[in-house]
Enzyme design. Structure first.
Site, PDB file in Angstrom:
ATOM      1  N   ASP A 138       0.823  -1.208   0.000  1.00  0.00           N
ATOM      2  CA  ASP A 138       0.000   0.000   0.000  1.00  0.00           C
ATOM      3  C   ASP A 138       0.862   1.265   0.000  1.00  0.00           C
ATOM      4  O   ASP A 138       1.796   1.401   0.809  1.00  0.00           O
ATOM      5  CB  ASP A 138      -0.907  -0.019   1.240  1.00  0.00           C
ATOM      6  N   ASP A 156       0.605   7.942  -9.242  1.00  0.00           N
ATOM      7  CA  ASP A 156      -0.058   7.493 -10.478  1.00  0.00           C
ATOM      8  C   ASP A 156      -1.135   6.495 -10.069  1.00  0.00           C
ATOM      9  O   ASP A 156      -1.013   5.293 -10.273  1.00  0.00           O
ATOM     10  CB  ASP A 156       1.016   6.846 -11.374  1.00  0.00           C
ATOM     11  N   THR A 158      -5.241   5.028  -9.139  1.00  0.00           N
ATOM     12  CA  THR A 158      -6.610   4.927  -9.638  1.00  0.00           C
ATOM     13  C   THR A 158      -7.415   6.083  -9.029  1.00  0.00           C
ATOM     14  O   THR A 158      -6.917   6.849  -8.200  1.00  0.00           O
ATOM     15  CB  THR A 158      -7.212   3.569  -9.209  1.00  0.00           C
TER      16      THR A 158
END
Ligand code: SAM
Length: 276
Positions: A138, A156, A158
């Protein structure tokens, strides 16, 4: 012959549709629904939870702008962290800078890397470069555990509606600030100001609280909703809108030194949005 169309609805009242020729892979990974399809117009396309992440035809715009802006604003970047970015497009662009010693890619979903390597080699081609270290985990935890280590951080991610949710928000930007060295710069993809003005404004305000310098720039990306995309930059020292070199020492398709400064010139409604 079947007439197959993919409908991508990032928000519930606007959708984009693409003619699909073939599905190359579809898999429920540990974190998300992953698909790579062959589209008629944009070539191969990576989707996560039904949302377009990148396509062979227009990926150069996003990947050049999310990397070369911070790397050419910083005077001497050596160590870069990419959070997310498992398709490898950002790493490919970062490693075009010969002064970079190391890129760490912190991606939560190893299947994104695996299938990008298999089906999107034009984008993932630098992931096996010895200067690239891949960490599966994570991004928020990684940033919290690594203080004062990076010159540039590229988020970068979602969209902030699923597994990437914790990569947006004030506490993440504070942790990013501490993960950067004293003259570090961070950049994040920050959605469409036309459809999601409140979100873009909130991100900008959160970055403005965490960093002494905060700026937004825009790029035209055909396969993202409205085609009109924002990136937000937080910087400790350098002005992100200034190109710090004399020239770009490698070929590009979208980015150039004039555009570096011009993309920070904002339409009035976006200036009003973030200055309110
Ligand atoms: N260019 C893309 C876009 O804006 O649509 C982003 C592409 S990249 C594939 C996004 C990556 O972020 C995904 O592979 C996803 O698994 C990863 N990701 C999402 N949340 C994450 C997290 N908390 N930590 C690390 N990576 C994350």
């Amino acid at each position: 012959m079947l007439d197959l169309w993919l409908k991508e609805a990032q928000i519930d009242d606007v959708a984009l549709t693409y003619k699909i020729e073939k599905t190359l892979i579809r898999k429920q990974t540990k974190y998300q629904d992953l698909a790579i399809v062959e589209t008629k117009r944009f070539g191969r396309m990576l989707l996560l939870d039904g949302i377009v992440q990148t396509t062979i035809m227009d990926e150069f715009i996003y990947h050049e702008m999310i990397t070369h802006i911070p790397l050419f604003a910083h005077k001497n970047p050596k160590r870069v962290l990419v959070v997310g970015g498992g398709d490898g497009g950002a790493v490919r662009e970062i490693l075009k800078h010969s002064n970079i010693d190391k890129v760490v890619l912190c991606e939560i979903d190893e299947d994104v890397i695996k299938y990008s390597k298999e089906f999107l080699p034009e984008i993932s081609c630098a992931l096996d470069n010895p200067k690239c270290e891949i960490f599966i985990g994570d991004g928020l935890n990684y940033v919290i555990e690594h203080k004062n280590e990076f010159d540039v951080i590229v988020v970068d991610s979602t969209d902030p509606f699923s597994v990437g949710e914790n990569l947006f928000g004030g506490s993440f930007y504070k942790a990013i600030f501490e993960c950067l060295k004293e003259d570090g710069i961070f950049i994040a993809q920050t959605e469409t100001p036309f459809l999601l003005p409140d979100l873009v404004k909130k991100i900008y305000k959160d970055v403005e609280i965490a960093f002494p310098i905060a700026k937004i720039f825009l790029a035209g990306i055909p396969t993202y909703p409205t085609g009109f995309w924002s990136f937000t930059v937080g910087s400790k020292k350098y002005d992100p809108s200034k190109f710090s070199k004399s020239e770009v020492p490698f070929p590009t398709k979208y980015y150039n030194k004039e555009l570096h400064e011009a993309c920070f010139v904002l339409p009035q409604y976006i200036k009003d949005l973030i200055n309110k």
